[in-house]
Structures are given as C-alpha cells and as structure tokens.
Write an enzyme that holds these catalytic residues in place. Structure first.
Site, PDB file in Angstrom:
ATOM      1  N   TYR A  84      71.454  66.525  41.681  1.00 46.93           N
ATOM      2  CA  TYR A  84      71.380  67.615  41.186  1.00 46.93           C
ATOM      3  C   TYR A  84      69.911  67.922  40.801  1.00 46.93           C
ATOM      4  O   TYR A  84      69.427  67.255  41.782  1.00 46.93           O
ATOM      5  CB  TYR A  84      70.796  66.391  39.135  1.00 46.93           C
ATOM      6  N   GLU A 131      67.906  65.505  43.495  1.00 49.91           N
ATOM      7  CA  GLU A 131      67.938  64.538  44.839  1.00 49.91           C
ATOM      8  C   GLU A 131      68.638  64.695  45.482  1.00 49.91           C
ATOM      9  O   GLU A 131      68.929  65.588  46.001  1.00 49.91           O
ATOM     10  CB  GLU A 131      69.603  63.764  43.572  1.00 49.91           C
ATOM     11  N   ASP A 164      75.742  54.979  36.657  1.00 48.71           N
ATOM     12  CA  ASP A 164      75.097  55.906  34.609  1.00 48.71           C
ATOM     13  C   ASP A 164      75.104  54.989  34.222  1.00 48.71           C
ATOM     14  O   ASP A 164      74.478  55.056  32.900  1.00 48.71           O
ATOM     15  CB  ASP A 164      76.634  56.959  34.646  1.00 48.71           C
TER      16      ASP A 164
END
Length: 429
Positions: free
Chosen positions: A363, A387, A48
């Site tokens: 996701y 994903e 992230d």
C-alpha cells in the site's frame, strides 16, 4: 529500462520485535503550515483482524528535508470494543480543518466473516483537528445518521484508504467502497456480494455528509479520487480503484461524485493476484512556465490543441495531470512504481513506471507539494508514504520525496529507443 535511481527514503514506522506491525499508510500535506501528517494502523500482528489503533507522525517540510516528530497514538480515533482501520484524511482549505475518517470494526471480526454471513459490524467514524494535527476532537460516529438503513444492504464497507480530496467548490470527497448483498440466502450457501466504489461528500465543510451512487461495473474496491480539469474546460472526478481483474479500474463522474459512469479496465496498470491498494494524486500541468517557449512547444502541441498551447496563462486553465503509485509486479506485491498520465480520461495514456523501491512493497499514499522558489517557476513535488521491507512488504512504512522532473527523467523508454527530451518522455505509450 530507466536508470536504477531511487529517491532517498526515511523509515517512519517499523515492525517491532513483539510483532506489532504498522500498515495502511495515509499521507496529507497542509500548505499553510508546510507540514505532513503521516497516518497508519497499529496492528498486534500483520493480520487485518489484529488491527488495533491509528497512529500518526507529523513532519515539517523545510524545502529540502522533512523533520519528523515522534509517533503518537490517536487516542480519540476509536470506539470502545472496536478496532480502528483505513485512515482517510482530508484537509478543508477554506476552514483549515483536518478530517480523519476511518472505519471501526467490532472486535476481531474479519472482513471475510462479514462477507460470508452478511452481518455488517463496521461503523463509519471521524475525528477532526483545527490546529494541523496538534490536537484531535472526540470521535463522531456517522453510521446511523449518514448511512442509515442502507447499512442492511452492505455486508461490509470501508473508506479509502489514503487521502481524500477537496474540489474547487469546497466539496469534500472521501473515497469509499461497499460489498453490496446480492443474495443473502443463496440456497443455504454463504451470502453473495459484489463490491462497488463510491464516495461520501460534504458541501458544508463537514457539517452534513451524503454519499453518492456507486460505480456499477466492473467490480471495484479500495479507491482514490482526483478532480481533473481537462483542456476543453470540462471538470471530471476521476476514480482509480483496486480490482481482482488483473488490472486497475477507472471511472468518471461528471457531477462531482454523486454518480459514476461505468468503469473501464486500465490494462497498463497491472494488479497482482487479489489486487493491491494504489494511490493517485492530481496537479496542474506545468505548461504555464513552458508552453510559450519554442523548446517545449512542439511536444505540447502533439498532445494539446494549438489553441490551448498558444493561449495566454491569464486566460488558460492548465489541465490536470495525474501521478499513480502501486506495486509493478503482476505476480506479487513488490517493486513500487510511479506512473504519469497527461490525459487521465484515456485508460491507455499511462506511462510505464519508474520504480522507486525495489523489493517487497504494498500500500502507498501520495501527496502533492508546490514549491515556490524565489524568482523562479513553481516546482511540482510529490511525497509518497508506502509499505516496504526486505523480507515482507509489511516490515516498515517508508517516506520519500521526488520532483516531477525526476519522475519524467526516470520514466523508462521502450527497448532500443533513445531517451527523449524531458517533456516528450511524458507521452510514451
């Protein structure tokens, strides 16, 4: 279990040999130009804190296939010195404007650092397009004017990710969540926070924005929202959110997102450890075409009132059904499935999932398309951007399309139960 049938998929974004990774998909369908806009984050690594820019691919839908243009970097969707994350697009059907919301996070500051210290370094931004994504405006930073001093009460926050929605009134809804600071200095230890879903909204086609009251309990984070028309004429805003409780959280708003009632745990929608983002999309129940025929009348009457089933389409607003996409494994992020609810207010109404991708997956984002064949009823179609990978869930971002009929046909039945008719299998508990 249902047959192992998977919809055909295309890989739109793929991890590069250099380590550059594409994560956090967001999908938008624009009916007036029959095009898809597929967004995601470009990251230097899968982490992230290594997010970098937002990228996009545009696809034109030709009824039985989508022709995609090359990937492009959204160069205006950024603040200098910040990384762009959580794409959250919404389309204003009244003005033809696409708003792409996102958060901008200072440098490589992690979410965990913000939660521990209570030092919020996240900004709320958007860019817009009036030509279906061909060009984009310069960035607008709404943090000061919209959130104001409330930012001091949040350790961090984010939008979406994935699509926003527009209500029939024209109100634009951007799903969001924030980590509220419950105790900043707890006996010298780290900051204590709790997470709560809410929404930003605009009644002025994006000129002025507000935010509503958050869902208080249970704790919830990444979320999406659907405007749901019920059979009795009531409209609610339905929120489906990620949690760390082992299953999803859902909540209802009866004032279009200004306030949410306390949430409920949805035990049929399992979460892996630490949870995972999921997507919901609503669509009108296809009972206009089938509610008047004897073949479909019996299963419909078991769900809807006899009055509603017998009413003329001219006088009856069809209720909203909801499709949900999420990894189906309770232990890890894999085996992406889609679920159907014909009564989304009821947390026990969800079907079992049709697995549309077998393997690591995470996701996703859904879009709804209503195909209008000549001299035939409308066909409900869904697109999913998700994903996926063979080694990890972050090897690529894939795209697939399936019809409502395919979804219903492949929803699994209970062991030993014969497959029911096409519409009856909607109602498996």
């Amino acid at each position: 279990m249902g047959s192992q049938y998977f919809p055909a998929r295309s890989v739109l974004f793929q991890k590069e040999p250099s380590g550059v990774t594409y994560r956090v998909p967001a999908l938008l369908y624009i009916p007036r130009s029959s095009c898809f806009l597929a967004f995601c984050e470009e990251r230097l690594t899968p982490a992230d804190a290594q997010a970098h820019l937002l990228v996009m691919r545009k696809g034109t839908f030709y009824k039985n296939y989508v022709e995609w243009k090359d990937m492009e970097v959204l160069s205006t969707a950024r603040l200098e010195g910040y990384r762009s994350m959580n794409p959250c697009p919404v389309y204003d059907e009244f003005t033809g404007t696409v708003f792409l919301f996102f958060i901008a996070v200072l440098g490589h500051t992690s979410e965990s650092y913000q939660l521990i210290t209570g030092k919020n370094v996240t900004r709320l931004c958007y860019v817009s397009s009036s030509d279906q994504g061909a060009t984009w405006s310069s960035v607008t930073d709404l943090t000061k004017t919209l959130i104001g001093d409330t930012i001091k009460e949040w350790a961090t926050f984010a939008v979406g990710p994935g699509h926003g929605t527009q209500l029939k009134s024209g109100r634009l809804i951007i799903p969001a969540y924030a980590y509220h600071i419950d105790c900043r200095n707890c006996f010298g230890r780290k900051c204590k926070t709790s997470s709560h879903s809410f929404c930003f909204y605009s009644d002025t086609h994006g000129n002025v924005w507000h935010f509503g009251e958050a869902l208080s309990v249970p704790e919830s984070v990444e979320c999406q929202m659907v405007s749901v028309d019920e059979e009795n004429g009531v409209n609610v805003l339905y929120c489906n959110a990620r949690s760390v409780s082992g299953c999803r959280v859902q909540a209802l708003s009866f004032d279009n997102g200004a306030d949410f009632h306390d949430g409920q745990l949805v035990h049929k929608l399992v979460e892996p450890k630490n949870g995972c983002h999921g997507s919901v999309i609503g669509f009108p129940a296809p009972i206009y075409q089938f509610g008047q025929t004897q073949h479909f009348l019996k299963p419909l009457k078991s769900i809807y009132s006899p009055l509603a089933v017998s009413m003329s389409p001219l006088n009856f607003l069809p209720p909203t059904w909801v499709v949900y996409a999420h990894p189906t494994c309770s232990k890890t992020r894999r085996d992406l499935g889609v679920y159907l609810s014909v009564l989304p207010r009821d947390p026990d109404s969800w079907s079992r999932p049709w697995i549309i991708y077998k393997g690591p997956s995470a996701y996703s984002d859904l879009a709804y398309v209503e195909l209008m064949p000549p001299d035939a009823p409308a066909v409900p179609v869904f697109a999913c951007l998700f994903e996926s990978g063979t080694k990890t869930a972050y090897d690529e971002i894939s795209f697939c399309i399936f019809t409502l009929y395919e979804l219903i046909e492949h929803l699994p039945q209970r062991n030993g139960e014969k497959r029911k008719g096409l519409w009856e299998c909607c109602f498996v508990s």
